[in-house]
Design a protein around this motif. Structure first.
Motif, PDB file in Angstrom:
ATOM      1  N   GLN A  70      -2.329  -2.172  10.569  1.00 52.96           N
ATOM      2  CA  GLN A  70      -2.409  -0.759  10.227  1.00 52.96           C
ATOM      3  C   GLN A  70      -2.283   0.072  11.503  1.00 52.96           C
ATOM      4  OE1 GLN A  70      -6.035   0.588   8.272  1.00 52.96           O
ATOM      5  NE2 GLN A  70      -4.952   2.270   7.282  1.00 52.96           N
TER       6      GLN A  70
ATOM      7  N   SER B  21      -0.635   3.402   6.514  1.00 56.26           N
ATOM      8  CA  SER B  21      -1.297   2.500   5.587  1.00 56.26           C
ATOM      9  C   SER B  21      -1.092   1.052   6.030  1.00 56.26           C
ATOM     10  CB  SER B  21      -0.751   2.709   4.169  1.00 56.26           C
ATOM     11  OG  SER B  21       0.647   2.548   4.158  1.00 56.26           O
ATOM     12  N   PRO B  22      -1.941   0.140   5.554  1.00 53.45           N
ATOM     13  CA  PRO B  22      -1.807  -1.268   5.950  1.00 53.45           C
ATOM     14  C   PRO B  22      -0.510  -1.879   5.433  1.00 53.45           C
ATOM     15  CG  PRO B  22      -3.976  -0.817   4.989  1.00 53.45           C
ATOM     16  CD  PRO B  22      -3.124   0.371   4.702  1.00 53.45           C
TER      17      PRO B  22
ATOM     18  N   PHE C 259       0.804  -1.212   0.000  1.00 47.60           N
ATOM     19  CA  PHE C 259       0.000   0.000   0.000  1.00 47.60           C
ATOM     20  C   PHE C 259       0.840   1.266   0.000  1.00 47.60           C
ATOM     21  CE2 PHE C 259      -4.397  -1.247   0.547  1.00 47.60           C
ATOM     22  CZ  PHE C 259      -4.295  -2.570   0.941  1.00 47.60           C
ATOM     23  N   GLY C 260       0.301   2.294  -0.630  1.00 49.90           N
ATOM     24  CA  GLY C 260       0.860   3.630  -0.508  1.00 49.90           C
ATOM     25  C   GLY C 260       0.369   4.283   0.775  1.00 49.90           C
TER      26      GLY C 260
ATOM     27  N   TYR D 226      -3.212  -7.992   7.647  1.00 52.30           N
ATOM     28  CA  TYR D 226      -2.497  -6.736   7.513  1.00 52.30           C
ATOM     29  C   TYR D 226      -2.581  -5.993   8.840  1.00 52.30           C
ATOM     30  CZ  TYR D 226      -2.321  -7.219   2.426  1.00 52.30           C
ATOM     31  OH  TYR D 226      -2.053  -7.651   1.143  1.00 52.30           O
TER      32      TYR D 226
ATOM     33  N   LEU E  38      -6.242  -6.072  10.058  1.00 53.28           N
ATOM     34  CA  LEU E  38      -7.210  -6.282   8.983  1.00 53.28           C
ATOM     35  C   LEU E  38      -7.061  -7.689   8.412  1.00 53.28           C
ATOM     36  CD1 LEU E  38      -6.519  -2.925   7.133  1.00 53.28           C
ATOM     37  CD2 LEU E  38      -8.492  -3.404   8.562  1.00 53.28           C
TER      38      LEU E  38
END
Lengths: 116, 116
Positions: free
Chosen positions: B38, B43-44, A107-108, B36, B88
């Motif tokens: 976060q 971001s994740p 991810f960005g 994920y 996540l």
């Protein structure tokens, strides 16, 4: 190796305007996916682009569109902005795309869009 | 029914304890599962992936998958305050759209708080 780059980092717009967000994937990655993140809904899939073609689309209205260029960079456009479009927009790149089941997403940092 | 469901939490555990995060998914034919992490304002980032029934260990993290029950979990041993984040669950949904492509669907996340 540079990561996923999203610009701009923050945006403030008013209702009815349009906005374009940019995403540059990791070098060599051909897939770019876009997600909308809000506190209530979590990460919602917008669409995926692979080799300049949209391969999959989430349940968002036609005001949300995107494209991918030959260098894999992607842009997302939202027209006629609504208050409910305020969210963090994240793009993620992967090597071969979501159709390869084991693909991992990178991810960005996201673009935080506020619609007033 | 949501495609991927998680308890939003917050889940509070004392430092050094085991944190257990759970996720259920609706598509019986899903094949790829991811966790994920976060951090707030970030971001994740991918921390675990699992594709086969059973356990997969990576350091203090263990992912568990039970396809018959459509259930995936993440265990964090010796929890540290730096583990405090939203986790996540993501599932590669193999049910293809009309164009024949898959998508990755995320749960809304579980917020974990590790108390020193």
């Amino acid at each position: 190796k540079a990561g996923v780059t999203q610009t701009p980092r923050y945006l403030i717009k008013t209702r009815g305007q349009q906005v374009t967000l940019s995403c540059s994937p990791i070098s060599g990655h051909r897939s770019v996916s876009w997600y909308q993140q809000t506190p209530g809904q979590g990460l919602q899939f917008l669409f995926e682009y692979f080799s300049e073609t949209q391969r999959n689309k989430g349940n968002f209205p036609g005001r949300f569109s995107g494209r991918q260029f030959s260098n894999s960079r992607s842009e997302m456009n939202v027209s006629t902005l609504e208050l409910g479009d305020s969210a963090l927009y994240l793009c993620a790149s992967s090597l071969e795309g979501l159709d390869r089941g084991g693909e991992k997403l990178f991810f960005g940092s996201g673009t935080q869009l506020s619609v007033l | 029914q949501k495609e991927v469901e998680q308890n939003s939490g917050p889940l509070s555990v004392p430092e050094g304890a085991i944190a257990s995060l759970n996720c259920t998914y609706s598509d019986r034919v899903s094949q790829s599962f991811f966790w994920y992490r976060q951090y707030s304002g970030k971001s994740p980032e991918l921390i675990m992936s699992i594709y086969s029934n059973g356990d997969k260990e990576d350091g203090r993290f263990t992912a568990q998958l039970n396809k018959a029950s459509q259930y995936v979990s993440l265990l964090i041993r010796d929890s540290q305050p730096s583990d405090s984040a939203t986790y996540l669950c993501a599932v590669n949904i193999r049910r293809r759209n009309s164009g024949g492509y898959q998508k990755v669907t995320f749960g809304t996340g579980t917020k974990l708080q590790v108390i020193p």
